[in-house]
Scaffold this motif. Structure first.
Motif, short mmCIF file in Angstrom:
data_model
loop_
_atom_site.label_atom_id
_atom_site.label_comp_id
_atom_site.label_asym_id
_atom_site.label_seq_id
_atom_site.Cartn_x
_atom_site.Cartn_y
_atom_site.Cartn_z
N THR A 202 -68.46 44.58 18.77
CA THR A 202 -69.69 44.37 19.53
C THR A 202 -69.48 43.05 20.27
OG1 THR A 202 -70.83 42.96 17.96
CG2 THR A 202 -70.96 45.31 17.55
N PRO A 203 -70.43 42.65 21.14
CA PRO A 203 -70.24 41.37 21.83
C PRO A 203 -70.10 40.19 20.88
CG PRO A 203 -72.04 42.59 22.81
CD PRO A 203 -71.60 43.38 21.63
N LEU B 286 -62.55 41.00 25.25
CA LEU B 286 -63.98 40.73 25.39
C LEU B 286 -64.35 40.59 26.88
CD1 LEU B 286 -65.92 40.36 23.01
CD2 LEU B 286 -65.77 37.92 23.36
N ASN C 39 -66.76 42.84 29.34
CA ASN C 39 -67.87 42.22 30.08
C ASN C 39 -67.75 42.43 31.58
OD1 ASN C 39 -69.30 41.25 27.92
ND2 ASN C 39 -68.08 39.38 27.78
N TYR D 162 -77.76 45.76 24.24
CA TYR D 162 -78.07 44.38 23.95
C TYR D 162 -79.18 44.24 22.92
CZ TYR D 162 -80.90 46.13 27.75
OH TYR D 162 -81.67 46.95 28.51
#
Lengths: 405, 170
Positions: free
Chosen positions: A117-118, A190, A194, A279
């Protein structure tokens, strides 16, 4: 210390533990989680793989142990653990025993850089994509060592052709991997994810995805590139002398590698965890990644169980005469087009934070380039196929004539 | 020397590098020799990590272990008597003196500024990123000429090897 010490570590410090110890413990837990999750996943993956293969072949698959056969893999695991641990007398003892470990480690190490996940990842390396390629080369090494250390000529022959296959398909794999790196302007996984908030990279460069898909199928040794485990030709291949859990580790590494590639493709080309409401909660983000990776994984299983095995010369010719030139041409075209678009201001300098609106001209032009290349390639393949068919027909006609005379 | 993670890492990777090198020259088995070579190269990759150069570390693994060492194993398997080499190298004393002299020259060259060298500088505070490395490679004030020369050399070598390996009749 403060920014390094969050979550579990913070909790331990607050409840009175030594700061250094708390940091070490939380790192240890992280390492165990990152390496332990793949180990457990592989048990489930083997069951999925067997079920899917069975359905495609019009069978039922494992269905006796546990509900719908879910416990079958545990039974197999116990069986493998209970087998006698044989090391052939003439084998090179150290290398023979080290090879399965290196093979499995080469796959598990990839998970160190996979962001789930982020906010949840093992480590965000600046060179994530390169790390993945470097670590994968240990797998090649393990196969070579296994084939040689077994002191068996079938194992050695199997290792030879597998290693030549793996080394060859690494080339288009890396060239295809460079396309997302180029678009995102970073090798960190990452950052690559993004950079896809505006548009998934699979839309911007579908050809790179296809090249990556094909070569990772070859890297894992799945049909139509399953020379690693050509039962009908070399008894089994490089792992013929291995028994028990050592054999099991080679297999677990292969199963896990396939799934890992699915997740990697989801991250590199399908926007990883990006999806509606990602999010809101890490769980939703993780769900999106799992869903995308799982779907890609299922298509590789589908492919594996549908196509026949190719000959080694066909595989090599396909790679060096088709895939490698294509991947190089693709990379050059994409980078030139991207630079040109950025110069005239139609494409954003930085894909991170670019909305879908900023990327419409880029997308259209990239798709046009990819489409033109695909049309040319299809025509090229059609011509080659026709030539091959004509040759085989004339050869057959000549043979028939010779027989008649 | 204070005992911290970097010191421990340095010691571990030194053991890898030197032990691997020792294994290469002492083993009687060519294949094991290549494996020791890989261990040694892996140790060097570890040094790059300690020096905050992750890109070079990954390239070290990818190029040296993933490509060159694999090719060496292929070459080794095409030689005869891979495992049991009978002949012994007899000129031990001259080679000992030679390697010792080389080691001393290198040691002096690094530690004592006798070859017009500069005093050792403190390591820069900023860590060069991969982006900096890439920019330096194509910067005209950087390394663009050596980079281009290396590319030309590699291309020439590749064309040469294709030419040599080509079948005369084909």
């Amino acid at each position: 210390m403060d920014e390094l010490c969050t979550g579990l570590c913070r909790l331990m410090v607050d409840s009175g533990a030594d700061a250094g110890l708390a940091q070490f413990m939380s790192l240890l837990v992280g390492v165990l989680l990152v390496s332990g999750v793949p180990l457990l996943t592989v048990i489930l993956l083997i069951w999925i793989e067997r079920k899917v293969a069975a359905r495609i072949q019009d069978r039922i698959g494992p269905n006796r142990v546990g509900p719908i056969g879910l416990m079958q893999t545990f039974a197999d695991l116990l069986k493998l653990l209970g087998k006698e641990d044989i090391t052939p007398t003439s084998a090179d003892r150290w290398l023979y025993n080290a090879a399965p470990l290196v093979s499995f480690a080469s796959v598990v190490l990839i998970w160190a850089v996979v962001p789930f996940t982020p906010f949840h990842y093992g480590v965000d390396l600046e060179i994530g994509a390169l790390f993945f390629v470097a670590v994968a080369s240990f797998g090649t090494l393990a196969i070579m060592v296994a084939g040689w250390a077994s002191n068996n000529k079938y194992a050695l022959l199997g290792a030879f052709r597998v290693v030549s296959l793996l080394v060859s398909y690494e080339v288009p794999l890396v060239f295809a991997l460079l396309v997302p790196v180029l678009l995102a302007g970073s090798m960190s996984l990452l950052d690559i994810v993004n950079a896809q908030t505006g548009m998934w990279f699979v839309v911007l460069s579908p050809l790179a995805f296809v090249i990556f898909y094909v070569s990772s199928q070859a890297e894992t040794g799945r049909a139509p590139f399953d020379l690693i485990e050509a039962e009908s030709e070399l008894v089994a291949g490089f792992n013929i002398e291995y028994s028990g859990m050592k054999f099991g580790m080679f297999f677990a590494a292969e199963f896990l590698h396939v799934f890992t590639n699915g997740i990697l493709m989801a991250l590199l080309f399908f926007g990883g965890w990006l999806g509606p409401l990602y999010y809101e909660s890490p769980l939703i983000a993780f769900g999106w990644l799992g869903l995308k990776g799982g779907l890609i994984y299922l298509t590789t299983l589908w492919l594996r169980n549908t196509v026949p095995r190719l000959r080694i010369d066909q595989i090599m010719a396909f790679n060096w005469k088709f895939l490698v030139p294509l991947s190089i041409a693709n990379l050059i075209l994409i980078s030139a087009a991207l630079k040109a678009l950025q110069e005239i201001g139609w494409a954003p300098r930085d894909f991170v934070g670019a909305g879908i609106g900023d990327l419409i001209p880029t997308t259209i032009i990239m798709l046009l380039i990819n489409g033109a290349m695909a049309i040319y390639l299809l025509g090229f393949l059609r011509k080659r196929g026709q030539e091959a068919r004509r040759e085989s027909l004339t050869a057959r006609a000549a043979l028939a004539q010779a027989a008649a005379e | 020397m204070e005992l911290n993670a970097i010191t421990i890492g340095f010691v571990v990777f030194s053991i890898f590098t030197l032990g691997g090198g020792f294994g290469v020259v002492t083993t009687r088995n060519l294949f094991q020799g290549t494996i020791w070579l890989m261990v040694s190269l892996f140790g060097v990759a570890g040094y790059f990590v300690l020096l905050s150069a992750p890109f070079l570390a990954a390239v070290q693994i990818l190029v040296y272990i993933g490509a060159i060492a694999i090719l060496i194993t292929f070459a080794v398997m095409l030689t005869r008597s891979v495992t049991r080499i009978k002949s012994r190298y007899v000129r031990l004393v001259p080679s000992f003196i030679g390697s010792l002299a080389l080691f001393l020259v290198l040691l002096l060259g690094i530690t004592v500024p006798i070859f017009g060298g500069q005093l050792p500088e403190a390591a820069p505070e900023t860590v060069a990123t991969t982006r900096d490395l890439g920019a330096a490679l194509v910067d005209e004030n950087g390394y663009v000429v050596p980079f281009m020369l290396a590319s030309v050399l590699l291309t020439a070598a590749m064309i040469g090897s294709i030419f040599i390996a080509r079948d005369e009749n084909a």
